[in-house]
Design an enzyme around this catalytic site. Sequence first.
Site, PDB file in Angstrom:
ATOM      1  N   LYS A  30       1.993  -2.912   7.126  1.00 31.66           N
ATOM      2  CA  LYS A  30       2.361  -3.016   5.704  1.00 31.66           C
ATOM      3  C   LYS A  30       3.873  -2.824   5.523  1.00 31.66           C
ATOM      4  O   LYS A  30       4.519  -3.529   4.747  1.00 31.66           O
ATOM      5  CB  LYS A  30       1.592  -1.985   4.872  1.00 31.66           C
ATOM      6  CG  LYS A  30       0.130  -2.328   4.681  1.00 31.66           C
ATOM      7  CD  LYS A  30      -0.041  -3.590   3.846  1.00 31.66           C
ATOM      8  CE  LYS A  30      -1.486  -3.956   3.670  1.00 31.66           C
ATOM      9  NZ  LYS A  30      -1.691  -5.225   2.925  1.00 31.66           N
ATOM     10  N   SER A  80       0.823  -1.203   0.000  1.00 28.60           N
ATOM     11  CA  SER A  80       0.000   0.000   0.000  1.00 28.60           C
ATOM     12  C   SER A  80       0.859   1.256   0.000  1.00 28.60           C
ATOM     13  O   SER A  80       1.960   1.260   0.547  1.00 28.60           O
ATOM     14  CB  SER A  80      -0.875   0.000   1.259  1.00 28.60           C
ATOM     15  OG  SER A  80      -1.370   1.273   1.527  1.00 28.60           O
ATOM     16  N   TYR A  87      -1.878   0.017  11.017  1.00 31.98           N
ATOM     17  CA  TYR A  87      -2.114  -0.614   9.708  1.00 31.98           C
ATOM     18  C   TYR A  87      -0.927  -0.338   8.791  1.00 31.98           C
ATOM     19  O   TYR A  87      -0.368  -1.249   8.189  1.00 31.98           O
ATOM     20  CB  TYR A  87      -3.399  -0.081   9.078  1.00 31.98           C
ATOM     21  CG  TYR A  87      -3.475  -0.352   7.600  1.00 31.98           C
ATOM     22  CD1 TYR A  87      -3.158   0.639   6.676  1.00 31.98           C
ATOM     23  CD2 TYR A  87      -3.810  -1.614   7.131  1.00 31.98           C
ATOM     24  CE1 TYR A  87      -3.182   0.383   5.321  1.00 31.98           C
ATOM     25  CE2 TYR A  87      -3.831  -1.878   5.774  1.00 31.98           C
ATOM     26  CZ  TYR A  87      -3.514  -0.877   4.876  1.00 31.98           C
ATOM     27  OH  TYR A  87      -3.525  -1.125   3.530  1.00 31.98           O
TER      28      TYR A  87
HETATM   29  C1  WQD Z   1      -9.404   9.269   1.358  1.00 32.80           C
HETATM   30  C2  WQD Z   1      -9.644  10.735   1.662  1.00 32.80           C
HETATM   31  C3  WQD Z   1     -10.176  11.132   3.953  1.00 32.80           C
HETATM   32  C4  WQD Z   1     -14.113   9.272   4.038  1.00 32.80           C
HETATM   33  C5  WQD Z   1      -6.824   4.213   1.980  1.00 32.80           C
HETATM   34  C6  WQD Z   1      -7.199   2.927   2.618  1.00 32.80           C
HETATM   35  C7  WQD Z   1      -6.020   2.205   3.153  1.00 32.80           C
HETATM   36  C8  WQD Z   1      -4.932   2.188   2.126  1.00 32.80           C
HETATM   37  C9  WQD Z   1      -4.573   3.600   1.694  1.00 32.80           C
HETATM   38  C10 WQD Z   1      -4.896   0.255   0.753  1.00 32.80           C
HETATM   39  C11 WQD Z   1      -9.009  11.139   2.996  1.00 32.80           C
HETATM   40  C12 WQD Z   1     -11.326  11.538   3.036  1.00 32.80           C
HETATM   41  C13 WQD Z   1     -12.876   9.706   3.589  1.00 32.80           C
HETATM   42  C14 WQD Z   1     -15.102  10.220   4.400  1.00 32.80           C
HETATM   43  C15 WQD Z   1     -13.580  11.985   3.858  1.00 32.80           C
HETATM   44  N1  WQD Z   1      -5.354   1.458   0.989  1.00 32.80           N
HETATM   45  N2  WQD Z   1     -12.622  11.049   3.503  1.00 32.80           N
HETATM   46  N3  WQD Z   1     -14.794  11.546   4.286  1.00 32.80           N
HETATM   47  O1  WQD Z   1      -7.200   7.315   4.038  1.00 32.80           O
HETATM   48  O2  WQD Z   1      -6.219   7.352   1.724  1.00 32.80           O
HETATM   49  O3  WQD Z   1      -6.559   5.173   2.973  1.00 32.80           O
HETATM   50  O4  WQD Z   1      -5.741   4.149   1.123  1.00 32.80           O
HETATM   51  O5  WQD Z   1      -4.067  -0.345   1.333  1.00 32.80           O
HETATM   52  O6  WQD Z   1      -6.444   0.878   3.426  1.00 32.80           O
HETATM   53  O7  WQD Z   1      -8.084   3.191   3.662  1.00 32.80           O
HETATM   54  O8  WQD Z   1      -8.481   6.450   2.013  1.00 32.80           O
HETATM   55  O9  WQD Z   1     -10.823   6.586   1.349  1.00 32.80           O
HETATM   56  O10 WQD Z   1     -10.267   6.476   3.823  1.00 32.80           O
HETATM   57  O11 WQD Z   1      -9.767   8.542   2.532  1.00 32.80           O
HETATM   58  O12 WQD Z   1     -13.333  13.204   3.788  1.00 32.80           O
HETATM   59  O13 WQD Z   1     -16.256   9.877   4.818  1.00 32.80           O
HETATM   60  O14 WQD Z   1     -11.034  10.928   1.800  1.00 32.80           O
HETATM   61  O15 WQD Z   1     -10.028  12.073   5.003  1.00 32.80           O
HETATM   62  O16 WQD Z   1      -8.540  12.478   2.878  1.00 32.80           O
HETATM   63  P1  WQD Z   1      -7.060   6.668   2.722  1.00 32.80           P
HETATM   64  P2  WQD Z   1      -9.919   6.950   2.463  1.00 32.80           P
END
Ligand code: WQD
Length: 351
Positions: A155, A126, A151
Amino acid sequence: MAKILVTGGCGYIGSHSIVDLIEQGYDVISVDNNARSNPSILNGIENITGKKVKNYKVDLCNFDDTFAIFQENTDIKGIIHFAAYKSVGESVENPLLYFENNLVSLINLLKCVQEFETPYFVYSSSCTVYGNPVEVPVTENTPPRPAESPYGYSKQMSEQIVNEFAKSSGTQCILLRYFNPAGAHPSILIGEMPFGKPENLVPAITQTAIGRLPKMYVHGNDYDTRDGSCIRDYIHVCDLANAHTLSLHYLEQGKNTGLCEVFNLGSGNGVTVLEAIHAFEKVSGIKLNYEIGPRRSGDIVAVYANNDLAKKLLGWVPKFSLDEMMSTAWKWEQRLKADETVFLGTPGELN
Ligand code: WQD
């Protein structure tokens, strides 16, 4: 046909990867304890490919049960290891659960790889291993910084374990660093089924739009970015899946120059949260009910990929646009609402 073992085959990326592998001529088996996935996804895989995929309902943290799969399938040529917990927030609340599940399962699997001399091992890593990068886009040589969650640490540690194992065993390994997977298979027969309330942006958007969530919150718009919201690199799950098949081809053809090579799997495009929401509103025609909320702890301000290496060496070409990620994700959410048979439990809860 080479037999490939996909761990986490009932999961979001695992199921899409199985479809791509079958379409490319591989014989696939799955291992998934369905603790956080829905076995009904196997019906979707069969509807798309015509193939019934055998799933071993086994917890990879149980060595004997894992070993028995290899005893029954001594012809496994390659493994794609997806099975892991991946909720950033949950890992902060329960770090030992994450270290035990994600590391013990990996070590058990590698012990079997060693015992049965499985030639190829592709690991689902990741972009979270980069931590909060100093500059973007990140390349595979961007030095990892402290992870933002247990997490992320799991990784980073898993990558080191695979790397050391490759050096000692001679197993040909590849680490694939995903950015933000999104969307659903164009057939809309498989897609993402978040376990409980979605943490990730795109399912939060689609569940709000369909009414399963009353509203969603943008976690902060006061970051140092073009519109104040965080920047991520969204990549269609089918593009991600195809990169796994290409990785196996790459290893089978002996094109790898090292025992454990790393590839970034992102679109190469940085997109803010608000831009992603507006893209959804454009393709769906729905005005999304969201509010600007407080920042989410552990969030990285901006991360997106330099994907030149995967393009050059794997021959990988991401095909789907952000709009297509949003449109397929939305169509899948609508299907989940319409077709209760997809869930074996009550709507919104995976059994
Ligand atoms: C993306 C953006 C949130 C939800 C993911 C996976 C993790 C890893 C890395 C694979 C952030 C914002 C989200 C919401 C929001 N993937 N958001 N409101 O944090 O980049 O992590 O990619 O291994 O497993 O979780 O992804 O989709 O949680 O968030 O504003 O209700 O969307 O703050 O800026 P993230 P995400």
